[in-house]
Design a protein around this motif. Structure first.
Motif, PDB file in Angstrom:
ATOM      1  N   LYS A  92       0.850  -1.196   0.000  1.00 52.55           N
ATOM      2  CA  LYS A  92       0.000   0.000   0.000  1.00 52.55           C
ATOM      3  C   LYS A  92       0.883   1.241   0.000  1.00 52.55           C
ATOM      4  CE  LYS A  92      -4.124  -1.770   0.478  1.00 52.55           C
ATOM      5  NZ  LYS A  92      -5.202  -1.648  -0.408  1.00 52.55           N
ATOM      6  N   MET A  93       0.394   2.265  -0.655  1.00 50.69           N
ATOM      7  CA  MET A  93       1.046   3.559  -0.618  1.00 50.69           C
ATOM      8  C   MET A  93      -0.056   4.604  -0.506  1.00 50.69           C
ATOM      9  SD  MET A  93       3.938   5.255  -3.033  1.00 50.69           S
ATOM     10  CE  MET A  93       2.994   5.712  -4.464  1.00 50.69           C
ATOM     11  N   PHE A  94       0.109   5.535   0.416  1.00 49.28           N
ATOM     12  CA  PHE A  94      -0.881   6.589   0.563  1.00 49.28           C
ATOM     13  C   PHE A  94      -0.184   7.892   0.899  1.00 49.28           C
ATOM     14  CE2 PHE A  94      -0.357   4.683   4.675  1.00 49.28           C
ATOM     15  CZ  PHE A  94      -0.333   5.761   5.547  1.00 49.28           C
ATOM     16  N   ILE A  95      -0.827   8.964   0.485  1.00 45.94           N
ATOM     17  CA  ILE A  95      -0.271  10.299   0.699  1.00 45.94           C
ATOM     18  C   ILE A  95      -0.494  10.729   2.143  1.00 45.94           C
ATOM     19  CG2 ILE A  95      -2.382  11.524   0.009  1.00 45.94           C
ATOM     20  CD1 ILE A  95      -0.462  13.510  -1.478  1.00 45.94           C
ATOM     21  N   ILE A  96       0.450  11.462   2.672  1.00 47.91           N
ATOM     22  CA  ILE A  96       0.271  12.068   3.987  1.00 47.91           C
ATOM     23  C   ILE A  96      -0.535  13.344   3.762  1.00 47.91           C
ATOM     24  CG2 ILE A  96       1.407  13.156   5.954  1.00 47.91           C
ATOM     25  CD1 ILE A  96       3.807  11.267   5.390  1.00 47.91           C
ATOM     26  N   HIS A  97      -1.666  13.444   4.407  1.00 42.14           N
ATOM     27  CA  HIS A  97      -2.565  14.581   4.188  1.00 42.14           C
ATOM     28  C   HIS A  97      -1.848  15.889   4.544  1.00 42.14           C
ATOM     29  CE1 HIS A  97      -6.181  17.057   4.321  1.00 42.14           C
ATOM     30  NE2 HIS A  97      -6.700  16.122   3.520  1.00 42.14           N
ATOM     31  N   PRO A  98      -1.911  16.869   3.655  1.00 38.18           N
ATOM     32  CA  PRO A  98      -1.212  18.138   3.889  1.00 38.18           C
ATOM     33  C   PRO A  98      -1.617  18.851   5.182  1.00 38.18           C
ATOM     34  CG  PRO A  98      -2.074  18.047   1.637  1.00 38.18           C
ATOM     35  CD  PRO A  98      -2.599  16.837   2.360  1.00 38.18           C
ATOM     36  N   SER A  99      -2.835  18.624   5.662  1.00 36.18           N
ATOM     37  CA  SER A  99      -3.296  19.321   6.869  1.00 36.18           C
ATOM     38  C   SER A  99      -2.549  18.881   8.126  1.00 36.18           C
ATOM     39  CB  SER A  99      -4.798  19.126   7.068  1.00 36.18           C
ATOM     40  OG  SER A  99      -5.092  17.789   7.412  1.00 36.18           O
ATOM     41  N   ILE A 100      -1.886  17.722   8.075  1.00 38.19           N
ATOM     42  CA  ILE A 100      -1.161  17.252   9.268  1.00 38.19           C
ATOM     43  C   ILE A 100       0.353  17.233   9.060  1.00 38.19           C
ATOM     44  CG2 ILE A 100      -3.100  15.923  10.163  1.00 38.19           C
ATOM     45  CD1 ILE A 100      -1.640  13.384   9.163  1.00 38.19           C
ATOM     46  N   ARG A 101       0.825  17.603   7.877  1.00 39.29           N
ATOM     47  CA  ARG A 101       2.256  17.522   7.563  1.00 39.29           C
ATOM     48  C   ARG A 101       3.111  18.275   8.569  1.00 39.29           C
ATOM     49  NH1 ARG A 101       5.334  14.087   5.064  1.00 39.29           N
ATOM     50  NH2 ARG A 101       6.257  14.190   7.082  1.00 39.29           N
ATOM     51  N   SER A 102       2.768  19.527   8.845  1.00 38.48           N
ATOM     52  CA  SER A 102       3.558  20.351   9.757  1.00 38.48           C
ATOM     53  C   SER A 102       3.570  19.771  11.173  1.00 38.48           C
ATOM     54  CB  SER A 102       3.004  21.776   9.768  1.00 38.48           C
ATOM     55  OG  SER A 102       3.692  22.563  10.695  1.00 38.48           O
ATOM     56  N   ASP A 103       2.398  19.355  11.651  1.00 38.75           N
ATOM     57  CA  ASP A 103       2.311  18.756  12.989  1.00 38.75           C
ATOM     58  C   ASP A 103       3.114  17.460  13.055  1.00 38.75           C
ATOM     59  OD1 ASP A 103       0.670  20.749  14.095  1.00 38.75           O
ATOM     60  OD2 ASP A 103      -1.129  19.783  13.284  1.00 38.75           O
ATOM     61  N   LEU A 104       3.065  16.672  11.997  1.00 37.84           N
ATOM     62  CA  LEU A 104       3.815  15.415  11.947  1.00 37.84           C
ATOM     63  C   LEU A 104       5.318  15.688  11.989  1.00 37.84           C
ATOM     64  CD1 LEU A 104       3.705  12.327  11.643  1.00 37.84           C
ATOM     65  CD2 LEU A 104       3.591  12.664   9.171  1.00 37.84           C
ATOM     66  N   ASP A 105       5.761  16.674  11.223  1.00 38.68           N
ATOM     67  CA  ASP A 105       7.187  17.020  11.221  1.00 38.68           C
ATOM     68  C   ASP A 105       7.644  17.513  12.588  1.00 38.68           C
ATOM     69  OD1 ASP A 105       7.431  16.274   8.568  1.00 38.68           O
ATOM     70  OD2 ASP A 105       7.254  18.317   7.797  1.00 38.68           O
ATOM     71  N   ASP A 106       6.836  18.356  13.217  1.00 39.80           N
ATOM     72  CA  ASP A 106       7.173  18.855  14.555  1.00 39.80           C
ATOM     73  C   ASP A 106       7.212  17.704  15.563  1.00 39.80           C
ATOM     74  OD1 ASP A 106       7.252  21.427  13.531  1.00 39.80           O
ATOM     75  OD2 ASP A 106       5.301  22.013  14.368  1.00 39.80           O
ATOM     76  N   PHE A 107       6.251  16.812  15.483  1.00 38.30           N
ATOM     77  CA  PHE A 107       6.147  15.682  16.415  1.00 38.30           C
ATOM     78  C   PHE A 107       7.341  14.741  16.296  1.00 38.30           C
ATOM     79  CE2 PHE A 107       4.366  11.367  17.334  1.00 38.30           C
ATOM     80  CZ  PHE A 107       4.107  11.545  18.683  1.00 38.30           C
ATOM     81  N   THR A 108       7.823  14.542  15.088  1.00 40.53           N
ATOM     82  CA  THR A 108       8.908  13.571  14.863  1.00 40.53           C
ATOM     83  C   THR A 108      10.299  14.205  14.862  1.00 40.53           C
ATOM     84  OG1 THR A 108       8.687  13.775  12.456  1.00 40.53           O
ATOM     85  CG2 THR A 108       7.420  12.019  13.547  1.00 40.53           C
ATOM     86  N   ALA A 109      10.380  15.513  15.013  1.00 41.32           N
ATOM     87  CA  ALA A 109      11.659  16.228  14.899  1.00 41.32           C
ATOM     88  C   ALA A 109      12.752  15.658  15.798  1.00 41.32           C
ATOM     89  CB  ALA A 109      11.462  17.713  15.180  1.00 41.32           C
ATOM     90  N   ASP A 110      12.427  15.303  17.020  1.00 39.96           N
ATOM     91  CA  ASP A 110      13.436  14.807  17.967  1.00 39.96           C
ATOM     92  C   ASP A 110      13.418  13.292  18.131  1.00 39.96           C
ATOM     93  OD1 ASP A 110      14.288  17.423  18.498  1.00 39.96           O
ATOM     94  OD2 ASP A 110      12.739  17.697  20.025  1.00 39.96           O
TER      95      ASP A 110
END
Length: 186
Positions: A68-86
């Motif tokens: 399976k391949m699915f797109i990461i919804h743009p509405s959560i991209r920034s929050d996801l990046d911030d959450f995974t930063a560390d």
């Protein structure tokens, strides 16, 4: 086993997103990834940080071994990046904060029971019934279908259904259609 339902009301979905966002970024992202990807909870819980770095997530489903391949919804991209930063690349995206009782292991994903409790607590807050971990997948499908009924063939393919009635029943539309038909009786 009871049949769980999708979350049908967009206002409730937005309310639940806000509810999770203000309590736990992990739970917020779990909810959003579920309603935007259509993945089974078993696949969601196994996601690792390294899988979230591009625009799409690729994986092999645990249940049927389909790629399976699915797109990461743009509405959560920034929050996801911030959450995974560390976080480390191999960390689980939805990691448990606890040490496992028997194995004493750390950095494991939350289990299905914890995912159910997270959703159940929110469902109670919003007075929803018949909500379970599978409701996220059903909500994704319900929204796709309601946005465009021509997506039925796509959903049938995604779920491996050969009969449109099976897919409509799966996402709770047969009951909705029956209720509407009965209410329209004169």
């Amino acid at each position: 086993m009871r049949k769980v339902q999708p979350i049908r009301d967009e206002r409730v979905i937005e309310g639940m997103k806000d509810y999770f966002y203000n309590r736990s970024m992990r739970n917020y992202l779990f909810f959003c990834m579920g309603i935007y990807s259509g993945l089974r909870v078993s696949d969601l819980l196994k996601l690792q940080v390294m899988q979230t770095k591009g625009t799409h997530i690729s994986l092999v489903e645990q249940k049927n071994k389909h790629a399976k391949m699915f797109i990461i919804h743009p509405s959560i991209r920034s929050d996801l990046d911030d959450f995974t930063a560390d976080m480390h690349q191999k960390d689980y995206l939805f990691a448990s904060r606890q040490i496992k009782t028997i194995s004493r292991m750390r950095n494991r994903p939350i289990d299905r029971t914890t995912a159910y409790r997270i959703l159940s607590d929110a469902a109670h807050e919003f007075k929803l019934k018949d909500i379970g971990v599978h409701s996220l997948r059903k909500t994704w499908a319900y929204r796709l279908y309601m946005d465009n009924p021509e997506n039925l063939a796509l959903l049938m393919d995604m779920f491996g259904h050969s009969d449109p009635r099976e897919t409509l029943d799966y996402i709770g539309l047969t009951q909705d259609m029956m209720d509407k038909a009965i209410l329209n009786l004169r």
